[in-house]
Design a protein around this motif. Structure first.
Motif, PDB file in Angstrom:
ATOM      1  N   ASN A  70       0.875  -1.175   0.000  1.00 56.50           N
ATOM      2  CA  ASN A  70       0.000   0.000   0.000  1.00 56.50           C
ATOM      3  C   ASN A  70       0.909   1.220   0.000  1.00 56.50           C
ATOM      4  N   TYR A  71       0.947   1.912  -1.112  1.00 57.77           N
ATOM      5  CA  TYR A  71       1.903   3.005  -1.275  1.00 57.77           C
ATOM      6  C   TYR A  71       1.679   4.095  -0.236  1.00 57.77           C
ATOM      7  N   ARG A  72       2.780   4.559   0.340  1.00 53.78           N
ATOM      8  CA  ARG A  72       2.735   5.670   1.294  1.00 53.78           C
ATOM      9  C   ARG A  72       3.529   6.838   0.721  1.00 53.78           C
ATOM     10  N   GLY A 124       4.419   9.476   4.697  1.00 55.01           N
ATOM     11  CA  GLY A 124       4.148   8.240   5.423  1.00 55.01           C
ATOM     12  C   GLY A 124       2.699   7.816   5.444  1.00 55.01           C
ATOM     13  N   ARG A 125       1.850   8.540   4.735  1.00 54.82           N
ATOM     14  CA  ARG A 125       0.416   8.229   4.761  1.00 54.82           C
ATOM     15  C   ARG A 125      -0.037   7.691   3.409  1.00 54.82           C
ATOM     16  N   THR A 126      -1.119   6.941   3.441  1.00 57.10           N
ATOM     17  CA  THR A 126      -1.700   6.435   2.201  1.00 57.10           C
ATOM     18  C   THR A 126      -2.575   7.509   1.576  1.00 57.10           C
ATOM     19  N   ASP A 129      -5.815   7.896   3.407  1.00 55.23           N
ATOM     20  CA  ASP A 129      -5.730   8.700   4.628  1.00 55.23           C
ATOM     21  C   ASP A 129      -5.774  10.191   4.309  1.00 55.23           C
TER      22      ASP A 129
END
Length: 353
Positions: A70-72, A124-126, A129
């Motif tokens: 899941n890419y961040r 650092g978030r998807t 998010d």
């Protein structure tokens, strides 16, 4: 390598000059005349299946497989935000501007600025998010806002593919998982010398060996891991994996075993077959180093059954195949004379390389 073959041929030729004459086939009683660390195996229908597969099997990788991809978002990524029915909140791309040029760059502090909302933490978030936070904060100004958040340019995360690939490069990680096989393919695939069995992945301060051939040939999924940011993939040069065919063969030479499985019959056929005038088809020997000691296999190919058995005997790297001369040679003298040459192969090989 040609000089190596010449040295071996001379050694075996000199050894053969000392041989006397008695009878074949090899029997268990002959073993008492050879060193204790030498095992003699006569190949027949009862044991040939034990040698029908190469002993070197594919190894399952121990690299962590992770819990899915899941890419961040990271620093340097360009974020594209579209607010439906509110074009004033979407920077116009225009006829001359790309989505990357009209997006929002994630700054060194991990944030980007969005109208009305202000600074939004992205690092650092998807994407889900980020979209959720923007939706909640825009709801103060827009009833039930509908948003789409994408990455217009993936700049923050990369892997490096080096070594024996056609086009070594750096590749960005995206929302689509990047596997080892895909990364190698994107680098043009392996060169002719690339070894798919010994690929390494440097991840942080650890290095993992990955046998990608196990995935390509046998579907071992763990041998095609999903790559992570900072991974360095190195495809090494394939080391020589050869068997040596000597004695009464039309074209004594080496056989490459690094690409395909090669049987005893195939190897002899590729080098022109047996010398029909000089060779004794009942005396084909394969010397195979073991730890400790040496195993000597004897195959009688004077009949069609023997030739068929040879199609099932798979050669291994370092095997020395020796075809004796007719008339029949004394078994124990033959082995005793040839063993020193077999034991010297490692030393000669190291000098040749």
């Amino acid at each position: 390598m040609r000089s190596f073959i010449l040295v071996l041929a001379m050694a075996f030729g000199l050894a053969a000059c000392t041989e006397g004459f008695v009878s074949f086939p090899v029997t268990s009683s002959a073993q008492k005349d050879v060193p204790e660390d030498v095992e003699i195996i006569r190949l027949d229908e009862t044991n040939i299946t034990s040698f029908a597969r190469p002993s070197r099997r594919h190894v399952q990788s121990n690299i962590p497989s992770g819990n899915g991809w899941n890419y961040r978002v990271g620093v340097g990524d360009i974020i594209s935000v579209i607010v439906f029915d509110h074009p004033e909140l979407t920077l116009p791309a225009g006829p001359q501007r790309t989505a990357e040029e009209s997006g929002f760059r994630v700054q060194a502090d991990g944030t980007f600025f969005f109208p009305y909302v202000g600074q939004v933490m992205a690092e650092g978030r998807t994407l889900e998010d980020i979209r959720g936070e923007l939706t909640g904060r825009l709801a103060t100004y827009i009833p039930d806002p509908q948003l789409e958040v994408r990455v217009a340019a993936f700049n923050s995360q990369k892997v490096v593919v080096s070594g024996e690939v056609k086009t070594p490069n750096r590749q960005p990680l995206t929302t689509t998982p990047l596997t080892l096989a895909a990364a190698v393919s994107e680098a043009g695939g392996l060169t002719e010398r690339g070894d798919a069995r010994e690929i390494t992945i440097q991840r942080g301060n650890r290095r993992y060996r990955v046998d990608m051939a196990g995935f390509l040939n046998e579907g071992m999924r763990r041998n095609n891991p999903t790559l992570q940011d900072g991974d360095v993939i190195n495809v090494p040069r394939r080391q020589a994996q050869e068997a040596f065919l000597l004695g009464q063969i039309k074209k004594p030479d080496v056989i490459d075993l690094s690409q395909d499985t090669v049987t005893l019959t195939q190897a002899i056929s590729r080098l022109g077959g047996l010398d029909e005038i000089r060779a004794d088809a009942r005396g084909i020997f394969v010397f195979r180093k073991r730890h400790p000691g040496i195993t000597v296999f004897q195959l009688d190919t004077s009949s069609p059954t023997g030739m068929l058995l040879g199609t099932q005997f798979v050669l291994e790297p370092g095997d020395v195949v020796y075809v004796v001369r007719s008339p029949l040679m004394r078994w124990n003298d033959t082995i005793s004379a040839l063993l020193p040459s077999v034991r010297a192969i490692d030393l000669v090989d190291s000098v040749a390389n």
